[in-house]
Design an enzyme around this catalytic site. Structure first.
Site, short mmCIF file in Angstrom:
data_model
loop_
_atom_site.label_atom_id
_atom_site.label_comp_id
_atom_site.label_asym_id
_atom_site.label_seq_id
_atom_site.Cartn_x
_atom_site.Cartn_y
_atom_site.Cartn_z
CE LYS A 111 23.79 35.60 106.50
NZ LYS A 111 24.50 36.27 105.31
NE ARG B 29 28.07 29.48 100.17
CZ ARG B 29 26.93 30.20 100.80
NH1 ARG B 29 26.50 29.69 102.07
NH2 ARG B 29 26.50 31.22 100.16
CB ALA C 44 15.65 43.16 100.60
CD GLU C 45 15.41 44.20 94.24
OE1 GLU C 45 14.70 44.92 93.76
OE2 GLU C 45 16.59 44.12 94.00
CE1 TYR C 46 19.45 34.30 95.03
CE2 TYR C 46 19.56 34.19 97.43
CZ TYR C 46 19.73 33.54 96.09
OH TYR C 46 20.08 32.30 96.12
CB SER D 210 22.76 29.27 102.72
OG SER D 210 21.71 28.10 102.46
CB CYS E 287 34.68 76.09 92.22
SG CYS E 287 34.64 78.13 92.46
#
Length: 710
Positions: free
Chosen positions: A138, A159, A54-56, A102, A453
């Site tokens: 995808k 690719r 999302a940031e990209y 792409s 434990c």
């Protein structure tokens, strides 16, 4: 703030595109080009992304918006003209005769409607004309191109930057979903099939477990694992990794086998490729959107990572007319899922104690929506993970969800206020005060990452979890006694240990406060519970052993032990004899096919603990028995053989198939090895099938298995 985050944050912190002046825009485009190129290299070459998808996408959209506002400023090295990153050193280079481009992205339903409208206008379609468009998940993996000449696989490549990739032919040959030779007739002389190399969630978890046991680093996610596995210089390492492949498009093709996208996918299936079974065709834009939301809802159950849905115009003549724009085809679109990462505050770290005594740190978060789900807790795994992340209470953190995986913290946003103290992992159990220790892994000689434990059943947290396990479906399977009831009965002191379950009715008869009078209960429900408990006083020995909750003993191992020792008394007697590790009983335990040193140590340690032996004595006194398993057939064609099941069975459940195999005297294993005799492969079989072929193991389909099993 770290340098790696600073450059990203500065790029996003610029003013709105609409307010950028002609003088400011070139500087911003230069900064964005450098930032995107850096993250392309991290993602495509090093398989080590530092920002989310999302940031990209935000960076790319900002770059494209500025170029749209000032087209005269478009740079020759613009990210909008580039796909991926140049190939890394270490592999031979392969030039893609047809570039691997792409796709343009859609982020909401309206973007999809606009996509369909643009196509209609471009093709000059009438309102009543049908526009068939294919849709498929995808896959979040690594793209690869496979070249076949005269039906034989001759070369495979990644690719790379879209025009030049890495030659990974030998590595691709190890993937079972990739046929060495195409099936059928009328296959074109040259065929280049393109698709995605990926790793399933189940295989990813198993791989990481093997990495941990070997003392090697674990992978962050299935995509990184797939990419790292495919790009190994030693193909033997790739062969040991459970990689899979979905075919979804093509490059160079001397002759097309159909005139539609869906028709070519049908041909791929006939040639021996795996095409995603969820691939479909829609005739309206609303059907596309419905398809997307259906896949979004099913995402967590697919068993592999996806990050959206891809749409393609079905008619190939229309694809040719539509052509390409910049770095993507005009006739295709990637409809991305909402961001699966978000920032929030880690309010505190709490320690939870599990059934086996594992102390697991849990991050309590300020609630935040991640990928459409409100998240308020995230796992921190163990003390080493807390140290690696450098996370402290009060930090602002990035939280990630991936399908049905428990939310986890992936990094700290490094603007921590001064004075925040490090979290100190406890050396005692928060539930019972017993020592918490990190055991030495006998395989690696290193300390386990998990602290445990030492209180055993004395520890309330372990006791409740072990009781829940004891009554679970694959153990004693007591109807009406679920997790909530166990927790409530434990808190009220009615059930503290397993034998208390079987004395509940007798104690209730003498009690002044009857179960039927408790909130949520009545005479009928109480009687049904008592009847259900009575009905499970005798269970198969493997269920009994599994129900004890011995660490590392799963259903398969429990059945192995039940077969090997016959009765509970004999099993316990031999395990107690094996306590000094010198007795013949210990050697006999290790000689059982499927029992290794770690498992053997765990079983012997269990019976060495006094409170565990007291649990068994209590169950005997309550009249609870482990019934020996029925004798296996010795004359069947599979008697004494090791059978593995993989893929989806249609005529019986996996449990039915396993039960029938064991009834016939076969041993059912969960993974393929040199000791495997038969692999039964259902639909969508993956890495196990590939490994079986590699090892020359007999492979049967479901019908052949049914015929053999009778």
């Amino acid at each position: 703030m770290s340098a790696k985050r600073k450059s990203f944050d500065e790029a996003l912190a610029q003013k709105d595109v609409d307010h950028l002046t002609l003088e400011e825009a070139p500087e911003e485009l230069e900064r964005l080009a450098a930032e995107i190129e850096k993250h392309d290299k991290l993602y495509y070459q090093k398989d080590a992304p530092r920002i989310s998808d999302a940031e990209y996408d935000t960076l790319r959209r900002r770059n494209e918006a500025i170029e749209a506002r000032y087209p005269e400023l478009v740079r020759e090295d613009s990210p909008s003209h580039r796909v991926g990153a140049q190939p890394a050193d270490g592999f031979g280079k392969v030039v893609h005769k047809v570039p691997m481009l792409s796709l343009s992205n859609a982020f909401d339903d309206e973007d999809v409607r606009d996509f369909a409208l643009r196509i209609r206008r471009f093709l000059n379609l009438k309102e009543e004309d049908i526009l068939p468009i294919t849709a498929e998940p995808k896959i979040d993996g690594l793209s690869a191109a496979l070249r076949y000449e005269k039906g034989k696989f001759v070369m495979g490549a990644t690719r790379g930057d879209g025009r030049e990739g890495e030659n990974v032919t030998e590595n691709l040959k190890t993937i079972g979903d990739i046929p060495a030779e195409l099936k059928g007739k009328n296959i074109p002389d040259v065929v280049e099939v393109r698709g995605e190399v990926y790793m399933s969630h189940e295989d990813f978890a198993a791989l990481n477990e093997r990495q941990r046991e070997a003392g090697k680093p674990v992978f962050a996610n299935p995509r990184n694992a797939a990419a790292g596995s495919l790009r190994q210089l030693d193909a033997k390492i790739t062969a040991s990794r459970p990689l899979r492949f979905f075919a979804y498009t093509w490059g160079e093709m001397s002759d097309l086998p159909a005139d539609t996208q869906s028709g070519v996918m049908d041909a791929f299936r006939k040639w021996g490729f795996t095409v995603n079974p969820l691939f479909g065709r829609c005739d309206t834009v609303e059907a596309l959107i419905d398809f997307y939301h259906d896949i979004e809802e099913r995402r967590a159950t697919l068993g592999y990572d996806i990050d959206g849905v891809v749409y393609k115009v079905d008619r190939l003549d229309w694809q040719n007319r539509l052509g390409f724009v910049s770095r993507s085809p005009r006739w295709a679109l990637a409809h991305k899922f909402p961001a699966e990462q978000a920032m929030t505050v880690l309010e505190k770290i709490e320690i939870q104690v599990g059934r086996t005594g594992a102390l697991t740190p849990v991050a309590r978060l300020t609630p935040v929506t991640v990928g459409g789900v409100v998240v308020s807790n995230a796992t921190l795994h163990n003390a080493d993970e807390i140290e690696r992340l450098g996370v402290r209470p009060g930090d602002t953190v990035v939280v990630q969800r991936a399908g049905d995986v428990i939310p986890q913290i992936v990094r700290v946003v490094e603007d921590r206020p001064r004075g925040k103290k490090k979290f100190v992992f406890p050396d005692t159990c928060p539930e019972c005060g017993s020592h918490a220790v990190r055991e030495v892994n006998p395989k690696t000689g290193k300390l386990d990452a998990v602290a445990r434990c030492t209180g055993g059943l004395v520890c309330p947290a372990q006791a409740v979890e072990r009781l829940r396990h004891f009554v679970s479906r694959n153990a004693f399977d007591i109807e009406g006694l679920g997790e909530k009831q166990i927790a409530a009965f434990f808190e009220d002191g009615l059930i503290k240990k397993p034998d208390d379950i079987f004395t509940l009715a007798a104690r209730d008869a003498k009690s002044l406060k009857k179960l039927k009078d408790r909130e949520g209960w009545g005479a009928t429900s109480a009687r049904k519970l008592f009847d259900a408990i009575d009905a499970r006083r005798e269970v198969e020995l493997d269920r009994f052993i599994f129900g004890l909750g011995i660490r590392h003993v799963g259903e398969t191992n429990a059945r192995l032990l039940a077969r090997s020792y016959g009765t509970l008394d004999h099993f316990e007697e031999q395990m107690r004899a094996a306590a000094d590790r010198e007795d013949e009983a210990y050697a006999e335990l290790l000689s059982i096919d499927g029992v290794g040193e770690v498992l053997a140590e765990s079983i012997v340690d269990f019976f060495a603990e006094k409170h565990n032996r007291e649990v068994l004595d209590g169950l005997r006194e309550a009249g609870v028995k482990g019934v020996p398993l029925p004798k296996q057939e010795t004359s069947s064609p599979v008697a004494g053989k090791t059978v593995v099941f993989t893929g989806s069975l249609e005529k019986m459940t996996r449990s039915e198939a396993k039960a029938r195999a064991e009834q016939l005297g076969a041993k059912v294993a969960g993974s393929v090895s040199a000791k495997t005799d038969i692999l039964v492969a259902g639909a969508d079989a993956g890495s196990k099938l590939a490994k079986a072929r590699e090892l020359g193991i007999e492979i049967l389909d479901e019908d052949q298995w049914i015929e053999l099993a009778g």
